[in-house]
Write a protein that holds these residues in place. Structure first.
Motif, short mmCIF file in Angstrom:
data_model
loop_
_atom_site.label_atom_id
_atom_site.label_comp_id
_atom_site.label_asym_id
_atom_site.label_seq_id
_atom_site.Cartn_x
_atom_site.Cartn_y
_atom_site.Cartn_z
N HIS A 6 0.83 -1.21 0.00
CA HIS A 6 0.00 0.00 0.00
C HIS A 6 0.86 1.26 0.00
O HIS A 6 0.57 2.22 -0.71
CB HIS A 6 -0.93 0.01 1.21
N ILE A 7 1.93 1.22 0.80
CA ILE A 7 2.81 2.40 0.86
C ILE A 7 3.52 2.57 -0.47
O ILE A 7 3.63 3.68 -1.00
CB ILE A 7 3.79 2.28 2.04
N LYS A 10 1.17 4.11 -3.02
CA LYS A 10 0.93 5.54 -2.78
C LYS A 10 2.14 6.35 -3.24
O LYS A 10 1.99 7.35 -3.95
CB LYS A 10 0.65 5.75 -1.30
N ASP A 14 2.41 8.94 -6.40
CA ASP A 14 2.76 10.34 -6.11
C ASP A 14 3.73 10.91 -7.13
O ASP A 14 3.63 12.07 -7.50
CB ASP A 14 3.41 10.44 -4.73
N ILE A 17 1.67 11.82 -10.08
CA ILE A 17 0.67 12.89 -9.86
C ILE A 17 1.37 14.23 -9.96
O ILE A 17 0.89 15.16 -10.60
CB ILE A 17 0.01 12.73 -8.47
N GLU A 73 9.68 15.37 3.03
CA GLU A 73 8.35 15.94 2.91
C GLU A 73 7.46 15.50 4.07
O GLU A 73 6.71 16.29 4.63
CB GLU A 73 7.75 15.50 1.57
N GLU A 74 7.57 14.24 4.44
CA GLU A 74 6.75 13.72 5.54
C GLU A 74 7.09 14.45 6.84
O GLU A 74 6.21 14.80 7.62
CB GLU A 74 7.02 12.22 5.75
N ILE A 77 5.78 18.35 6.50
CA ILE A 77 4.35 18.66 6.68
C ILE A 77 3.78 17.93 7.89
O ILE A 77 2.66 18.20 8.29
CB ILE A 77 3.50 18.39 5.42
N GLY A 78 4.53 17.04 8.50
CA GLY A 78 4.05 16.39 9.72
C GLY A 78 3.25 15.13 9.46
O GLY A 78 2.73 14.53 10.39
N SER A 79 3.13 14.75 8.19
CA SER A 79 2.31 13.58 7.89
C SER A 79 2.97 12.29 8.39
O SER A 79 2.32 11.26 8.47
CB SER A 79 2.07 13.48 6.38
N TYR A 80 4.24 12.40 8.74
CA TYR A 80 4.93 11.22 9.27
C TYR A 80 4.22 10.72 10.54
O TYR A 80 4.14 9.52 10.78
CB TYR A 80 6.38 11.58 9.57
N LEU A 83 1.24 8.80 9.42
CA LEU A 83 1.65 7.53 8.84
C LEU A 83 2.01 6.52 9.92
O LEU A 83 1.57 5.38 9.92
CB LEU A 83 2.85 7.77 7.91
#
Lengths: 234, 312
Positions: A6-7, A10, A14, A17, A73-74, A77-80, A83
């Motif tokens: 899944h990772i 994505k 990306d 995209i 990037e993770e 933006i803090g998405s780490y 995740l």
């Protein structure tokens, strides 16, 4: 394993995209295409040897550009945090990202297969070194992707990640061309550390376990470094 | 449901969370309150398995965060502060990715996405990139993200920070909806929010728990200072003041007259350990004033909060 897929999905999506994939692939094809074919007819040889000998240097610039965003990037933006609070382990994350990077390298190399086909029309092409060359290119791509991942895990700034990654890959590539700077007693060791040396072996069509082990060692060390760097941040 | 034991976290030398003990029951909506830098986010990050505590432990059901963090992550849905979602993805793609990671089957996924889209009001923005969403919408996507696997526990870090009043009301409404069946832990530094949304409030300051209880019971702690509001008809200000100041325990009166100057509104500042309402009522009965409003206002949560968290 399911999470890795899944990772991977994505991360790989990306690339396509955003404009990154298209830019990187175009730049790569223009540079290799020009450098390879501009001297191809002078040599008057039906082989891709010159193309493969270009790869380590070009990979040193291009692959860090692919991998620079993977962790930076993770972190930025803090998405780490999002995740890692889903049911995944760090291993899932890093292997997913590594595979996405490698898949990107492969999709970059795919169009260059037309070089081989073009050249094959011009004379009798020996396919052994071609297959070895691509195999070596993917191995080296995987090793450089790991280095890029490590560089990306060090900082939240993608440009810094790119420069660190490039510096490491570039040094590894040039190391065995700088051997005259080192004392004779350690030449063997330094020569062995150089990435170019191992890659050229494989791209001649000689599959030696030492070269494979070298690239795998680079991957393991880099990925372990990335893990330490990410753990340190917590 | 959640047991927190001697939870401690050091960032190098700095102690962010200091020996916290907490027991959260099933179905509770717990508000973690505290000034900035009190250790709220750090506590939540340890609870959700983002990083490990320096010492101490957290048990969720029978799982320990040290050994079974993967199982705990499956039980918890988490929305970090300011919803840091992937900018470049479409809302649908993002939620689809989360659903995959959460292990939903394709059939479940579609049903779940529909349900969440309706609950969080995402139907019109499914095809938009997350980077184009307003903060409130992003927050809603974040809540949908947290609820994807229908988790038993929902952890929300400052779910309403930076939103406008309408959005705050919307998000609170969503939280209330969810809270009917789930255990929710949310952090905030807005007191009215804790009051509006939570069954129980835990106030943290400098990494330690300084108060724990329902908002009602918190009001009753500390000094017995409170306000009583009165509205009287047929009363003269001077007369009223003279009569009421005679009562022991009233330390101040601030009167105001309504616009049409018929109703006299009074705020009595009281400082007493006993309930003096009956005394006041007796006093009023002796006169010919007409009482139209009479109620006690608890000590404001703001005051309690300031008292508990002021720097020593």
């Amino acid at each position: 394993m399911r999470q890795v897929i899944h990772i991977f999905n994505k991360e790989f999506k990306d690339y396509f995209i955003s404009p990154i994939a298209y830019i990187v692939i175009s730049v790569f094809l223009i540079v290799t295409g020009w450098l390879f074919f501009s001297t191809f007819f002078l040599y008057n040889q039906v082989s891709l040897r010159n193309f493969f000998s270009l790869l380590p240097l070009i990979f040193s610039f291009v692959i860090p550009a692919i991998t620079m965003r993977l962790f930076s990037e993770e972190i930025n933006i803090g998405s780490y945090e999002i995740l890692l609070t889903m049911p995944v382990t760090f291993k899932d994350v890093i292997f997913g990202k590594l595979l996405a990077g490698i898949a990107m390298v492969v999709s970059m190399l795919l169009p260059t297969f037309t070089y081989a086909i073009t050249v094959a029309f011009l004379g009798e092409l020996d396919w052994g070194p071609i297959i070895g060359g691509y195999f070596g290119a993917i191995l080296m791509g995987a090793a450089f992707t790991s280095i890029g991942l490590f560089a990306s895990s060090l900082t939240r700034n993608q440009i810094i990640a790119f420069i660190i990654g490039m510096a490491i890959c570039f040094s590894l590539t040039l190391l065995d061309k700088m051997l005259f700077l080192f004392p004779g007693s350690i030449l063997g060791v330094i020569g062995y550390i150089g990435a170019d040396f191992h890659f050229q072996n494989i791209s001649k069509g000689i599959i030696d376990t030492r070269d494979i082990i070298y690239f795998i060692s680079v991957m393991v060390i880099s990925l372990y470094g990335a893990q330490l760097a990410m753990q340190e941040k917590n | 449901m959640i047991h927190v034991e001697n939870l401690t976290k050091y960032y190098n030398e700095f102690c962010a969370v200091d020996q916290i003990n907490l027991h959260i029951r099933k179905g509770e909506i717990l508000g973690l309150l505290g000034p900035n830098g009190a250790g709220k986010t750090t506590t939540l990050r340890m609870l959700t398995g983002f990083f490990l505590p320096t010492s101490g432990n957290i048990h969720v059901k029978n799982y320990s965060i040290r050994e079974h963090s993967l199982e705990i992550k499956k039980l918890i849905g988490y929305l970090p502060e300011s919803a840091p979602l992937y900018h470049n993805m479409l809302v649908y793609d993002y939620l689809d990715y989360v659903a995959n990671i959460r292990g939903l089957t394709p059939d479940q996924k579609i049903a779940r996405l529909k349900k969440l889209a309706a609950l969080c009001g995402l139907n019109n923005i499914m095809h938009k990139p997350i980077s184009e969403l307003s903060k409130g919408l992003k927050q809603r996507v974040g809540i949908a993200h947290a609820m994807m696997s229908d988790p038993e526990i929902l952890v929300l870090d400052e779910p309403t920070s930076g939103l406008d009043p309408n959005q705050i009301v919307e998000i609170r409404e969503i939280i209330r909806q969810i809270g009917k069946e789930k255990t929710i832990v949310l952090s905030t530094h807005i007191l009215s929010e804790a009051e509006a949304a939570c069954d129980r409030v835990v106030i943290i300051n400098q990494g330690k728990i300084v108060a724990d209880g329902s908002t009602e019971s918190l009001r009753q702690t500390g000094n017995r200072e409170y306000d009583i509001r009165l509205s009287l008809l047929n009363a003269n200000i001077d007369h009223v003041q003279k009569q009421l100041m005679a009562i022991d325990g009233i330390s101040g009166i601030s009167p105001s007259v309504s616009d049409d100057s018929t109703v006299l509104n009074l705020t009595l500042a009281c400082k007493s350990d006993d309930d003096i309402r009956s005394t006041i009522y007796q006093k009023i009965k002796e006169t010919d004033w007409i009482l139209i409003d009479f109620h006690q206002e608890g000590k404001s949560l703001e005051n309690i909060f300031r008292e508990l968290t002021k720097e020593n």
